[in-house]
Motif scaffolding. Structure first.
Motif, mmCIF file in Angstrom:
data_model
loop_
_atom_site.group_PDB
_atom_site.id
_atom_site.type_symbol
_atom_site.label_atom_id
_atom_site.label_comp_id
_atom_site.label_asym_id
_atom_site.label_seq_id
_atom_site.Cartn_x
_atom_site.Cartn_y
_atom_site.Cartn_z
ATOM 1 N N THR A 250 -15.854 -48.309 -28.477
ATOM 2 C CA THR A 250 -15.670 -49.696 -28.928
ATOM 3 C C THR A 250 -14.507 -49.754 -29.918
ATOM 4 N N PHE A 251 -14.463 -48.785 -30.828
ATOM 5 C CA PHE A 251 -13.384 -48.764 -31.814
ATOM 6 C C PHE A 251 -12.016 -48.621 -31.138
ATOM 7 N N CYS A 252 -11.932 -47.766 -30.111
ATOM 8 C CA CYS A 252 -10.637 -47.574 -29.427
ATOM 9 C C CYS A 252 -10.118 -48.916 -28.893
ATOM 10 N N ALA A 253 -11.028 -49.684 -28.281
ATOM 11 C CA ALA A 253 -10.625 -50.984 -27.735
ATOM 12 C C ALA A 253 -10.263 -51.953 -28.863
ATOM 13 N N LYS A 254 -11.029 -51.907 -29.939
ATOM 14 C CA LYS A 254 -10.737 -52.783 -31.088
ATOM 15 C C LYS A 254 -9.370 -52.450 -31.685
ATOM 16 N N LEU A 255 -9.090 -51.145 -31.742
ATOM 17 C CA LEU A 255 -7.809 -50.721 -32.320
ATOM 18 C C LEU A 255 -6.653 -51.171 -31.425
ATOM 19 N N ALA A 256 -6.871 -51.087 -30.094
ATOM 20 C CA ALA A 256 -5.839 -51.548 -29.153
ATOM 21 C C ALA A 256 -5.586 -53.042 -29.379
ATOM 22 N N ARG A 257 -6.650 -53.791 -29.562
ATOM 23 C CA ARG A 257 -6.524 -55.233 -29.805
ATOM 24 C C ARG A 257 -5.749 -55.484 -31.103
ATOM 25 N N HIS A 258 -6.136 -54.742 -32.143
ATOM 26 C CA HIS A 258 -5.486 -54.860 -33.454
ATOM 27 C C HIS A 258 -3.968 -54.639 -33.318
ATOM 28 N N PHE A 259 -3.583 -53.607 -32.581
ATOM 29 C CA PHE A 259 -2.154 -53.316 -32.430
ATOM 30 C C PHE A 259 -1.458 -54.339 -31.543
ATOM 31 N N ARG A 260 -2.145 -54.814 -30.533
ATOM 32 C CA ARG A 260 -1.529 -55.833 -29.682
ATOM 33 C C ARG A 260 -1.217 -57.092 -30.498
ATOM 34 N N LYS A 261 -2.119 -57.430 -31.382
ATOM 35 C CA LYS A 261 -1.910 -58.602 -32.259
ATOM 36 C C LYS A 261 -0.675 -58.416 -33.128
ATOM 37 N N GLU A 262 -0.386 -57.150 -33.450
ATOM 38 C CA GLU A 262 0.791 -56.863 -34.281
ATOM 39 C C GLU A 262 2.060 -56.710 -33.446
ATOM 40 N N GLY A 263 1.942 -56.943 -32.147
ATOM 41 C CA GLY A 263 3.116 -56.899 -31.282
ATOM 42 C C GLY A 263 3.379 -55.548 -30.639
ATOM 43 N N HIS A 264 2.451 -54.602 -30.778
ATOM 44 C CA HIS A 264 2.627 -53.294 -30.147
ATOM 45 C C HIS A 264 2.096 -53.310 -28.719
ATOM 46 N N ALA A 265 2.434 -52.227 -27.992
ATOM 47 C CA ALA A 265 1.958 -52.086 -26.609
ATOM 48 C C ALA A 265 1.162 -50.790 -26.484
ATOM 49 N N PRO A 266 -0.144 -50.852 -26.770
ATOM 50 C CA PRO A 266 -0.941 -49.617 -26.723
ATOM 51 C C PRO A 266 -1.380 -49.218 -25.306
ATOM 52 N N LEU A 267 -1.563 -47.920 -25.145
ATOM 53 C CA LEU A 267 -2.147 -47.368 -23.915
ATOM 54 C C LEU A 267 -3.379 -46.576 -24.333
ATOM 55 N N LEU A 268 -4.481 -46.770 -23.623
ATOM 56 C CA LEU A 268 -5.707 -46.023 -23.946
ATOM 57 C C LEU A 268 -5.834 -44.822 -23.007
ATOM 58 N N ALA A 269 -6.227 -43.689 -23.543
ATOM 59 C CA ALA A 269 -6.414 -42.493 -22.721
ATOM 60 C C ALA A 269 -7.901 -42.180 -22.637
ATOM 61 N N ALA A 270 -8.415 -42.086 -21.408
ATOM 62 C CA ALA A 270 -9.857 -41.859 -21.205
ATOM 63 C C ALA A 270 -10.155 -40.356 -21.169
#
Ligand code: GDP
Length: 299
Positions: free
Chosen positions: A115-135
């Protein structure tokens, strides 16, 4: 969050509120109550002891200010000491000079890691970043599916490796290839979700260590369920001794009425708390500011 602790601290402080001045006798009494409140809240014994000793020293050493009441003065001293115990200054994520910034996320199963990984991705997207999640949590197919479902909700892609529809059980390879994928697709942040177990075990630690050695992340974050109190602190200590992480994420703070983990981790482990997770929804993540948290605890 922390309602139980806040109430007890407020009760303890009330005993000096009506007094005309702070003196050694009433401070000593109040400190005994505060220490009891902290221990009730499952705060580490040494932390509680040091906390009250520091507050007592500051309160009895300070000139009596005529402009504020003893209660206000003691509340201010408590606020400063709580802020110190929670880590002092806010510490954020250290970004790489050359993207991608790689963030490795570790913790026990059920701690709130995925859940945190997804939240962190959201947090960075809001800041204009382009995150990639690794499973890299490869042993439970449900874990990869869960990450994909959550990632969809925050519009972030997930890197996973499948062979004929089967997940390839190679967490290090997933992490490593995800970094290359990010470089090739102009993604500037990689967030690696790793496997957790119900209890600390050698295989889990070894795998996190192997990922860390192979991808050399810019940040390794340790997610811990703050509702588990001193167990959380002990787990945090053990993980740190093994993987030497950079920061702590306190999850499920919304369900924590006591605050024992939050108040003990920084002193016991000596690593900054960087984020607080405060709910199941993906927007329930806040960067951790010790002074704001101290304010909240004191109400
Ligand atoms: P993982 O096994 O460490 O990856 O943990 P998950 O991310 O799957 O979370 C385990 C459970 O805790 C799930 O039901 C989540 O919805 C829930 N959860 C995660 N973070 C929080 C939080 O901050 N607050 C609350 N109340 N629940 C959370």
């Amino acid at each position: 969050m922390f309602e139980g602790l806040s109430q007890k601290l407020e009760g303890a402080l009330q005993s000096v509120t009506g007094q005309g001045r702070i003196d050694e006798v009433n401070v000593a009494e109040t400190m005994r109550e505060i220490r009891r409140a902290l221990l009730n809240a499952d705060v580490n014994y040494q932390v509680a002891k040091e906390f009250t000793a520091n507050v007592k020293e500051a309160a009895t050493g300070e000139d009596v200010l005529t402009s504020v009441t003893p209660g206000e003065q003691l509340t201010k001293i408590m606020h400063d000491e709580l802020t110190r115990v929670l880590g002092g200054e806010h510490e954020g994520i250290e970004m790489a000079e050359t993207p991608p910034t790689v963030i490795l996320v570790a913790g026990l199963q059920g701690s709130g890691k995925t859940t945190f990984c997804a939240k962190l991705a959201r947090h960075f997207r809001k800041e204009g970043h382009a995150p990639l999640l690794a499973a890299s949590d490869v042993y439970r197919p449900a874990a990869v599916d869960q990450l994909k479902t959550l990632a969809d909700q925050v519009n972030a892609p997930v890197y996973s490796i499948e062979d004929d529809g089967e997940i390839v059980e190679d967490a290090v390879r997933v992490a490593n290839e995800a970094v290359t994928e990010a470089q090739n697709t102009a993604r500037d942040i990689v967030i690696i979700d790793t496997a957790g177990r119900m209890h600390i075990d050698e295989a889990m630690m070894q795998e996190v260590e192997d990922i860390k050695t192979t991808v050399a992340p810019n940040e390794t974050l340790f997610v811990v369920d703050s509702m588990t109190g001193q167990d959380a602190v002990n787990t945090a200590k053990e993980f740190n001794e093994r993987i030497d992480y950079d920061g702590v994420v306190l999850s499920k703070l919304d369900g924590d009425t006591r605050g024992g983990a939050a108040l003990s981790i920084r002193t016991v482990v000596n690593k900054p708390i960087k984020f607080a997770s405060t709910g199941e929804k993906l927007d329930a993540l806040t960067p951790f500011y010790p002074d704001r948290m101290a304010q909240r605890i004191l109400g």
